[in-house]
Design a protein around this motif. Structure first.
Motif, short mmCIF file in Angstrom:
data_model
loop_
_atom_site.label_atom_id
_atom_site.label_comp_id
_atom_site.label_asym_id
_atom_site.label_seq_id
_atom_site.Cartn_x
_atom_site.Cartn_y
_atom_site.Cartn_z
N THR B 310 30.53 41.14 37.70
CA THR B 310 31.09 42.28 37.82
C THR B 310 31.22 43.36 39.28
OG1 THR B 310 30.34 43.39 36.10
CG2 THR B 310 31.40 42.19 35.75
N SER B 313 33.06 41.35 41.87
CA SER B 313 34.67 42.15 41.78
C SER B 313 34.11 43.82 42.20
CB SER B 313 35.01 42.45 40.22
OG SER B 313 36.15 42.09 39.76
N LEU B 388 36.27 48.92 32.45
CA LEU B 388 36.88 48.41 32.91
C LEU B 388 37.84 49.99 33.86
CD1 LEU B 388 38.75 49.55 30.68
CD2 LEU B 388 38.21 47.88 29.42
N SER B 418 44.92 45.53 41.91
CA SER B 418 45.91 46.63 40.74
C SER B 418 45.73 44.85 39.80
CB SER B 418 46.68 46.81 40.64
OG SER B 418 47.07 47.75 41.53
N VAL B 419 45.84 43.59 39.63
CA VAL B 419 45.96 43.06 38.44
C VAL B 419 44.72 42.81 38.75
CG1 VAL B 419 46.27 40.54 38.21
CG2 VAL B 419 47.64 41.54 39.55
N LEU B 421 42.01 44.76 38.04
CA LEU B 421 42.39 45.71 36.94
C LEU B 421 42.18 45.25 35.36
CD1 LEU B 421 43.09 48.87 38.59
CD2 LEU B 421 40.69 48.22 37.62
N VAL B 422 43.29 44.07 35.32
CA VAL B 422 44.37 43.92 34.19
C VAL B 422 42.67 42.86 33.71
CG1 VAL B 422 45.08 42.20 32.89
CG2 VAL B 422 46.39 44.53 34.77
N LEU B 423 42.59 42.00 34.64
CA LEU B 423 42.04 40.79 34.21
C LEU B 423 39.87 42.23 34.03
CD1 LEU B 423 42.42 38.52 37.74
CD2 LEU B 423 41.94 38.17 35.00
N SER B 424 39.53 42.57 34.78
CA SER B 424 38.28 43.43 34.30
C SER B 424 38.24 43.90 32.85
CB SER B 424 37.69 44.70 36.18
OG SER B 424 38.95 45.81 34.96
N ALA B 425 39.37 44.15 32.32
CA ALA B 425 39.34 44.84 30.98
C ALA B 425 39.14 43.61 30.19
CB ALA B 425 40.82 45.41 30.35
N LEU B 426 39.85 42.75 30.88
CA LEU B 426 39.51 40.86 29.69
C LEU B 426 37.99 40.23 29.80
CD1 LEU B 426 42.03 38.44 31.63
CD2 LEU B 426 41.79 38.95 28.67
N SER B 428 35.69 42.91 30.30
CA SER B 428 34.47 43.62 29.35
C SER B 428 35.08 43.63 28.48
CB SER B 428 34.94 45.09 29.76
OG SER B 428 35.18 45.51 31.81
#
Lengths: 477, 489
Positions: B310, B313, B388, B418-419, B421-426, B428
């Motif tokens: 992370t 990232s 996230l 920005s995509v 960011l979505v992956l970071s939600a995954l 996390s």
């Protein structure tokens, strides 16, 4: 010879006397300790004499010698190294089967040879110095004559050194034929008027072979690892420091006189040698398990670095002296540790014997670690400013290729230094501690001197300014 | 002068720790703690006492210069501006926590451990305030060597490999930087006759395009290895996962920041044209880093390795923001440096706490920890959310500022980022689910919840991250002048 010329040679006369005094002491059946202490005092006498005569310098002693600031610096460096080597020799040889007394005669004769190299300005004195050094070294290397490795190393050095002396003589002869002189400055003058011919270049080439052998430059380095391994640890320290310092000094003086750095062909040859040394030395050391062999390869690499400073001409002399100082202190402390750890039966040259040293005896490991960091050129140790000044000299002359190779090869070098360091800090095996057989005073003395060397490394690493200024001041006159 | 004291306290404290440890390990720990807290209080106390205001035109709050090696134009020059100040505060905050979180973890060879810890901190603090390039390189190495020992001696199973890799990668970059520094020195010396390594002197060097490009590359490679940028990030997962907890905390929280700091302080101001020339490439690699780091993080089963990826990232955002050459983006980058230091540091601390209790880093063997340790679960939730990018927590502000201003420069890259960011939600949420939620695995006795010492650590981190999320203005004011200066040039 005038009074002043005699005075200027006083330090070298004392050095020569030292060998004779040792012979007399042996004749009167004095003990090892007495010889050791006398030798120590005589060496201090050399330094004092140098200090005493400093105002009369520079002084020429035509046609063979010249005593100037440059010579004083290099001789000082040599005497300093011999002092430490002498101290290490005591505990080393006192524990060995061999009678140690004659060792000191050879040691001081070799030192004299090396010191003569620093003051020679003539082929004859160069040759005398070099032979004095080499012949003493044959015997020194094979001094422990009951050990196979030592005898093999001595033979190897004997054969190759004799061969290289032949090369040297032939080269000198060719240059003499071409220029009609054996004096460095006269050769330089002759070249200015007539230009360099093929014969002269051949002569230079032959001399480079001989010098390359003495300095263990690639591709004349094949003896180095075996000799380093076979010779007794203090003698290895001597070869790595004193003998190389002397030879490097005379190389610089000769190059300055004949303006070698302005000759394109010579520059090309030395550039190739430097690159070969840096790469080969570091790569061959990568997988070594034997510390003495590893240090042999690492010293090949270090002389590659020094050639970078050498190639940058006059600007490189200051950095060279500083580098040699840092390098000598570093190697002497490393060999000091090897000597202390050596047992009566064999030298402590196997890497596995150093496993977990830090947890057994932190002081020794700390000294060794700092020495290795200094060899790797990590800040806070003397190796860092030393390497930095060399890089500075190289970049100043726009030698980018050499600078980049230096940087990349020292990254390779870092790997094997780190390998030793991580062994020092690894979990210790269960082994018995070496038994102490000597009077504790000598261990204390050796430890103290090693701690002093370590402090010097740190001091030079953090405040190199003082020494840099002193070196510049010496080189002025 | 306070800058010197700050560093000297740490160095002296380190030596003292080493000497005392043979007698008494507890005193050694306290000495380490007192040394870091003292060092922390020096800049903080100075700030509270003088309340310096950054005025337009002069960003420098403190300046100290002494001779070092005059023959080569090297001076001992330390100076601090807003950027240095916030990073110094971060250094000592995380430094204090690093000492605290190794309180019980390290039971053998304590003295040497704290010696290395304090010397690394001293090196990092030195890097942030050194204004002489030789001195900068010096500190750059000083922080490297003790860190090597921290990993190589006190690390996990595969520690030696990780330590080598870390050292060799960083050292290669460092030496290339040294060559570049020398090139600057001589080019400037030949132009002006004044041979000096001083930052402010060298700033006025005029370079031709080719020279500028090569010299900049030397600096940049050193910094992006540290950052790390994607093709050169290889050392990071190994070093982070093998290091002891405090080591991971310092690596992720501080050592990565020195790379970003170097780019902002040296690369941009000294080589404005050359860095603008490769701006698009750096931004592209930054975006690749964001997505690639996030994807790899999602695939890990080793908790510390996951957190390490992370970082790759998050540091992509730094690279993206720096090379957008926008004021707001740089503000965002500085925010990101602080918040990433805190949030990722916190995650590593938690991983350390879990490892102390469960003796594993494998997330497949965890689960249901919320039931066993509700307090740690809640705190874990908070930092996972910070990571996230949830609003009200610091990371959101940082990433928002970066994205909002890079949209101007390159909409396409911003959309891809920005995509990320979505992956970071995954990834996390995966941490949350695997570690804290689910069934409690059968263990002989349920692990204990947070101790008082651990409460202090997580409380400090929590306060910091929430504060930065709700009220980032002090930081923005502090670095405003610096950022404006860089973008103008």
């Amino acid at each position: 010879m005038t009074h002043l010329q005699f005075l200027a040679l006083l330090p070298f006369l004392i050095l020569a006397t030292a060998a004779i005094v040792v012979i007399l002491l042996i004749a009167f059946k004095q003990s090892h300790t007495v010889i050791q202490i006398t030798g120590f005092v005589m060496m201090c006498g050399v330094v004092l004499a140098m200090w005493y005569v400093r105002d009369t310098l520079p002084r020429e002693v035509p046609p063979l010698l010249v005593v100037d600031g440059f010579a004083a610096l290099f001789t000082g460096l040599i005497i300093f190294s011999v002092l430490v080597v002498g101290l290490l020799s005591y505990i080393y040889f006192e524990e060995r089967e061999e009678n140690p007394k004659e060792y000191y005669i050879l040691l001081f004769l070799a030192t004299l040879g090396s010191a003569v190299l620093t003051i020679s300005r003539h082929f004859v004195s160069l040759f005398i110095g070099l032979e004095l050094l080499s012949v003493s070294l044959y015997a020194l290397i094979a001094y422990l004559r009951n050990r196979n490795n030592a005898v093999e190393a001595g033979m190897k050095y004997l054969v190759l050194a004799a061969l290289s002396s032949a090369f040297l003589l032939f080269g000198m002869a060719l240059i003499y034929m071409e220029t009609g002189s054996m004096e460095f400055t006269a050769i330089g003058r002759a070249l200015e008027t007539s230009g360099s011919s093929v014969l002269f270049l051949m002569g230079i080439g032959l001399i480079v072979v001989a010098i390359g052998f003495k300095l263990a430059l690639v591709p004349f380095h094949l003896w180095a690892a075996d000799v380093y391994q076979g010779a007794p640890a203090p003698v290895t320290a001597f070869i790595a420091t004193v003998s190389k310092i002397g030879v490097f000094a005379v190389l610089i003086r000769f190059a300055q006189a004949v303006h070698l750095q302005q000759n394109t062909l010579a520059v090309t040859v030395f550039t190739v040698l430097a690159i070969a040394c840096m790469l080969t030395g570091n790569i061959l050391a990568l997988m070594q398990q034997n510390i003495k062999r590893l240090l042999a390869y690492s010293s090949i690499a270090h002389f590659g670095y020094l050639l970078v400073a050498f190639l940058s001409g006059d600007a490189g002399v200051g950095p060279t002296v500083f580098y040699l100082l840092a390098y000598s202190i570093t190697l002497l402390s490393a060999f000091g540790i090897i000597t202390l750890l050596s047992t009566t039966r064999r030298d402590a040259d196997d890497l596995s014997g150093y496993r977990g040293l830090f947890w057994r005896s932190p002081l020794m490991a700390a000294i060794f670690t700092i020495a290795l960091f200094s060899l790797a050129g990590i800040p806070l140790t003397a190796g860092f400013p030393a390497k930095f000044f060399i890089l500075t000299a190289g970049v100043q002359q726009n030698m980018w290729l050499l600078a980049v190779v230096l940087v990349l090869s020292s990254v390779i070098g870092l790997y094997y230094y780190l390998r030793i360091i991580s062994t020092l800090f690894a979990a210790p095996p269960l082994t018995s501690v070496k038994e102490r057989t000597l009077h504790p005073f000598f261990y204390a003395a050796t430890y103290t001197s090693l701690v002093v060397l370590m402090c010097l490394l740190a001091w030079l690493g953090v405040f190199p300014g003082f020494i840099v200024d002193q070196v510049q001041a010496f080189l002025q006159f | 002068m306070i800058l010197v004291w700050m560093i000297v306290v740490l160095l002296a404290g380190g030596v003292l720790c080493w000497l005392v440890a043979q007698r008494n390990q507890l005193i050694c720990r306290w000495i380490a703690l007192i040394a870091v807290v003292t060092a922390f209080s020096i800049p903080l106390g100075w700030y509270l006492r003088f309340k310096p205001v950054v005025t337009a035109g002069n960003n420098w709050l403190i300046d100290y210069q002494a001779n070092w090696i005059p023959a080569y134009g090297i001076s001992f020059h330390l100076a601090m501006d807003g950027l240095s100040f916030v990073l110094i505060l971060l250094t000592f905050l995380l430094g204090t926590l690093a000492v605290l979180c190794s309180w019980n973890e390290i039971r053998e060879r304590t003295g040497f451990y704290f010696f290395n810890l304090l010397w690394t901190l001293a090196g990092i603090a030195g890097v942030f305030v050194a204004m002489d390039l030789f001195l900068f390189y010096f500190f750059w190495e000083v922080m490297l060597v003790p860190m090597y020992f921290l990993i190589a001696i006190y690390g996990d199973f595969n520690r030696r490999y990780a330590a080598y890799k870390f050292f060799l990668f960083t050292q290669t970059g460092g030496l290339l930087m040294l060559l570049s520094i020398l090139a600057m020195y001589f080019i400037h010396g030949q132009q002006s006759g004044n041979y000096s390594f001083d930052y402010f002197t060298l700033l006025n060097t005029t370079l031709n395009d080719t020279a500028a490009r090569w010299i900049m590359l030397g600096f940049l490679i050193a910094f992006v290895i540290k950052l790390p940028m994607v093709p050169l990030h290889n050392w990071l997962p190994d070093a982070h996962s093998e290091a002891p907890t405090a080591g991971s905390l310092i690596l992720a929280g501080l050592l990565l920041k020195t790379g970003a700091y170097g780019i902002i302080r040296f690369v941009l101001p000294m080589f404005p044209q050359a860095s603008a020339g490769i701006g698009w490439l750096a931004m592209l690699l930054g975006v690749i880093g964001i997505v690639y780091g996030a994807l790899l993080a999602f695939a890990q089963t080793d908790l510390k390795r996951l957190i390490a990826y992370t970082s790759v990232s998050h540091m992509g955002f730094v690279l993206l923001g720096v090379f957008a050459f926008r004021e707001i983006a740089l503000q965002g980058v500085v925010m990101q440096l602080l918040t990433h230091g805190i949030s990722t540091g916190a995650l590593f601390v938690m991983a350390g706490m879990l490892k102390e209790r469960l003796h594993t880093r494998d997330i497949d063997q965890m689960g249901g920890m919320w039931t066993a340790m509700p307090h740690m679960g809640a705190i874990g939730m908070l930092f996972v959310m910070a990571s996230l990018g949830l609003p009200f927590l610091g990371n959101f502000v940082a990433e928002f500022l970066v994205l909002i201003s890079t949209f101007d420069v390159s909409p396409v890259l911003t959309v891809i980022a920005s995509v990320g960011l979505v992956l970071s939600a995954l990834y996390s949420l995966r941490i949350m689910q695997k570690v804290f939620l689910g069934q409690l695995q059968t263990v002989t006795q349920p692990p204990a919840d947070l101790s008082a010492r651990e409460w202090v650590i997580v409380a400090a981190l929590t306060v910091a991250i929430v504060f930065l999320g709700l009220y980032p203005q002090p930081v923005i004011d502090m670095v405003g002048g610096v950022v404006t200066g860089i973008v103008r040039s």
